[in-house]
Design a protein around this motif. Structure first.
Motif, PDB file in Angstrom:
ATOM      1  N   PRO A 302       1.310  -1.225  -0.027  1.00 15.40           N
ATOM      2  CA  PRO A 302       0.351   0.064   0.302  1.00 15.40           C
ATOM      3  C   PRO A 302       1.226   1.418   0.023  1.00 15.40           C
ATOM      4  CG  PRO A 302       0.064  -0.706   2.006  1.00 15.40           C
ATOM      5  CD  PRO A 302       0.858  -2.046   0.925  1.00 15.40           C
ATOM      6  N   PRO A 303       0.707   2.759  -0.202  1.00 12.65           N
ATOM      7  CA  PRO A 303      -1.068   2.544   0.067  1.00 12.65           C
ATOM      8  C   PRO A 303      -1.553   2.434  -1.981  1.00 12.65           C
ATOM      9  CG  PRO A 303      -0.102   4.853   0.300  1.00 12.65           C
ATOM     10  CD  PRO A 303       1.054   3.981  -0.059  1.00 12.65           C
ATOM     11  N   PRO A 307      -1.766  -1.699  -4.056  1.00 12.42           N
ATOM     12  CA  PRO A 307      -2.614  -2.459  -3.626  1.00 12.42           C
ATOM     13  C   PRO A 307      -3.632  -3.830  -3.745  1.00 12.42           C
ATOM     14  CG  PRO A 307      -3.655  -0.950  -5.592  1.00 12.42           C
ATOM     15  CD  PRO A 307      -1.861  -1.580  -5.993  1.00 12.42           C
ATOM     16  N   PHE A 375      -4.792  -1.896   3.211  1.00 10.54           N
ATOM     17  CA  PHE A 375      -5.211  -0.441   3.199  1.00 10.54           C
ATOM     18  C   PHE A 375      -5.722   0.003   4.279  1.00 10.54           C
ATOM     19  CE2 PHE A 375      -8.211  -3.280  -0.450  1.00 10.54           C
ATOM     20  CZ  PHE A 375      -7.456  -2.269  -1.157  1.00 10.54           C
ATOM     21  N   PHE A 376      -4.546   0.552   5.023  1.00 15.63           N
ATOM     22  CA  PHE A 376      -4.247   1.617   6.073  1.00 15.63           C
ATOM     23  C   PHE A 376      -4.699   0.497   7.121  1.00 15.63           C
ATOM     24  CE2 PHE A 376      -5.829   3.550   2.264  1.00 15.63           C
ATOM     25  CZ  PHE A 376      -4.565   5.249   1.819  1.00 15.63           C
TER      26      PHE A 376
END
Length: 412
Positions: A302-303, A307, A375-376
Motif C-alpha cells: 500500500p497505498p 494494492p 488499506f491502512f
C-alpha cells in the motif's frame, strides 16, 4: 434441483467443511522433485511467462490464463494497465498487435545475450498452453494473441495449445467450483464446466492419469517465504506461501513432478483465504499423477504501489523484475531449487521461542515484518488477524508462536 446446481452445492459444502491449512508456518522441505513447470492467471500469468523465459533452462513448459508477452509493461504501470490489460483508470488501449511483439522479442534477445536470462534456445523444447475467454474484459484476447505470436518465435506451433472459444470472464476456469463463467468477481475462480488446470497439466506433461476427484488426499504446508526473500512484505510477497504434497511425494520425491501455480491479483490468501490454493483445480490432478504444487503468495504494497497483491510484472518493486536477479523471480527460483533438492534459500531457521511477545505501535510491527499493511490497516503476519489502523499511536501486543507466525494477545 438440477444436476449443475447440485454439483455447485456439493462443491460449496466441500469448501466449507474442508479442514484449514496447516496453521503453523514451517520451513520449505527439500523433496528432490523433477520436471519443473509453471502456470498462472492474470498477473500470475505474466509472472509465469517471466519465469518460463528467464529460467528456460530449468522449466519444461508453461500454462498461461489471461496473461501477456514477456516484458509487455516495459517497466511502466501505465503501459501495464492500458496496453497489456484494461485494468487502469484511464482509456484502455488494447488492440491487435498493440503490445509490440517485435520489440519484446528484441528485448528478450538483449537480456539473453547479456546473461540476464537463460538462452532463448531452451524454449524450443517447451510446451505452452494458453487460455483466453471471449468475455474477458480485463485482459482481452488481443493481448493473448500477442502472447501466442511471441512464443511462436521460439516454440514450434505444434507445441502450443491455445483455447480461446469459451465465453469466460477474467478468472480461473474450473469444472466444479466458483462463480458463473461470465462473472467478474472475487475470488476470480469461475465454474465454466472446463478444467483449465487439468488441461494445462496434461498439455505440458503429456498423458496423465485422470483425477479421481476434487477432495485433496495429500497434505498442505504453509511455509516461510522470508527464508527466500528477506522482508517479503516490503517487496510484494506474503510472509508465507503454500505447498501441496500429494500422497507418495513426502520425503524423497524423486519420482514426483513440480508445478508452480501463480495466483492472480486479489487472489492472495490475505484476501480470499484458501480459495485459490484449494479450488483452482490443480490438487486432484496432483494426487493422481504425483505432482507437487507450489503456491507462492504475493502481497499488497500500500497505498498505491501494489494494492491488489499482484505479482511484479511492471517494476512496482524492482527494476530487474523480469530477469533472473529480480527479487520475486529469485525468491521463487530458490523455492523450486529447494523442492528439487538443490538447496535454495538460506538454512532453515531455528524454531522461534514459544510465547515470545512484542509490544509496539502497529506501524512499528509493520516495519519490523511482524505485520503487514492492507488499506491502512495492520494485519498480523501468519494469522492475518487485524491489529487496527496502521498508525504509530495505535499499539498492539503480538505473540510469535512459530517462525514467521504472530497472533494478537499478551503472553501469559
Amino acid at each position: 434441483m438440477t444436476s449443475k446446481l447440485l454439483m455447485r452445492t456439493l462443491a460449496l459444502l466441500a469448501m466449507l467443511l474442508a479442514p484449514p491449512l496447516q496453521a503453523q508456518v514451517v520451513p520449505l522441505p527439500a523433496l528432490k522433485t523433477t520436471q519443473l513447470s509453471v502456470s498462472g492467471l492474470s498477473s500470475g500469468g505474466y509472472m509465469a511467462v517471466q519465469f518460463d523465459v528467464a529460467f528456460s533452462a530449468s522449466v519444461i513448459g508453461a500454462g498461461i490464463v489471461a496473461g501477456g508477452p514477456y516484458f509487455c509493461a516495459r517497466a511502466n504501470v501505465g503501459t501495464a494497465t492500458s496496453v497489456c490489460s484494461c485494468t487502469g483508470f484511464g482509456l484502455c488501449q488494447v488492440s491487435p498487435g498493440g503490445t509490440g511483439v517485435a520489440d519484446l522479442i528484441a528485448k528478450t534477445g538483449q537480456n539473453a545475450a547479456s546473461g540476464a536470462i537463460d538462452s532463448t534456445g531452451n524454449l524450443a523444447s517447451h510446451r505452452i498452453w494458453l487460455f483466453s475467454g471471449t468475455a474477458d474484459s480485463l485482459v482481452p484476447q488481443a493481448v493473448m494473441n500477442d502472447l501466442e505470436s511471441y512464443y511462436k518465435n521460439y516454440v514450434s506451433p505444434a507445441q502450443i495449445s491455445f483455447k480461446k472459444n469459451l465465453q469466460a470472464q477474467h478468472a480461473m476456469p474450473t469444472d466444479l467450483f466458483g462463480n458463473s463463467c461470465t462473472t467478474l468477481s472475487s475470488p476470480y475462480i469461475n465454474n465454466c464446466g472446463y478444467d483449465a488446470a487439468g488441461q494445462l497439466l496434461q498439455w505440458i506433461y503429456g498423458p496423465l492419469a485422470q483425477k479421481t476427484g476434487n477432495t485433496p488426499a495429500g497434505s498442505f504446508l504453509q511455509f516461510d517465504q522470508s527464508e527466500f526473500l528477506p522482508s517479503p512484505a516490503s517487496h510484494g510477497m506474503a510472509p508465507s506461501g503454500y505447498l501441496y504434497i500429494p500422497p507418495g511425494c513426502a520425503g524423497d520425491a524423486s519420482s514426483c513432478k513440480l508445478h508452480v501455480a501463480f495466483h492472480g491479483c486479489k487472489q492472495d490468501a490475505a484476501t480470499i483465504g484458501e480459495s485459490y490454493v484449494r479450488n483452482a483445480g490443480y490438487n486432484g490432478w496432483a494426487d493422481a499423477n504425483r505432482i507437487v504444487i507450489l503456491y507462492p503468495q504475493a502481497a499488497s504494497v500500500p497505498p498505491l504501489t501494489n494494492p491488489n497483491a499482484c505479482w511484479d510484472w511492471w517494476a512496482y518493486d524492482d527494476a530487474n523484475y523480469a530477469v533472473k536477479t529480480g527479487r520475486q523471480m529469485q525468491a521463487v527460483r530458490r523455492m523450486t531449487e529447494r523442492l528439487m533438492g538443490a538447496g535454495g534459500g538460506n538454512p532453515p531457521p531455528p524454531p522461534s521461542p514459544a510465547s515470545e511477545c512484542f509490544s509496539a505501535s502497529n506501524s512499528e510491527h509493520v516495519q519490523a515484518g511482524r505485520a503487514y499493511d492492507k488499506f491502512f490497516f495492520a494485519y498480523a503476519v501468519g494469522s492475518h488477524q487485524r491489529l487496527g489502523l496502521d498508525f504509530r499511536f495505535f499499539h498492539t501486543t503480538l505473540k510469535r508462536t512459530a517462525p514467521n507466525y504472530y497472533v494478537v494477545g499478551a503472553c501469559s
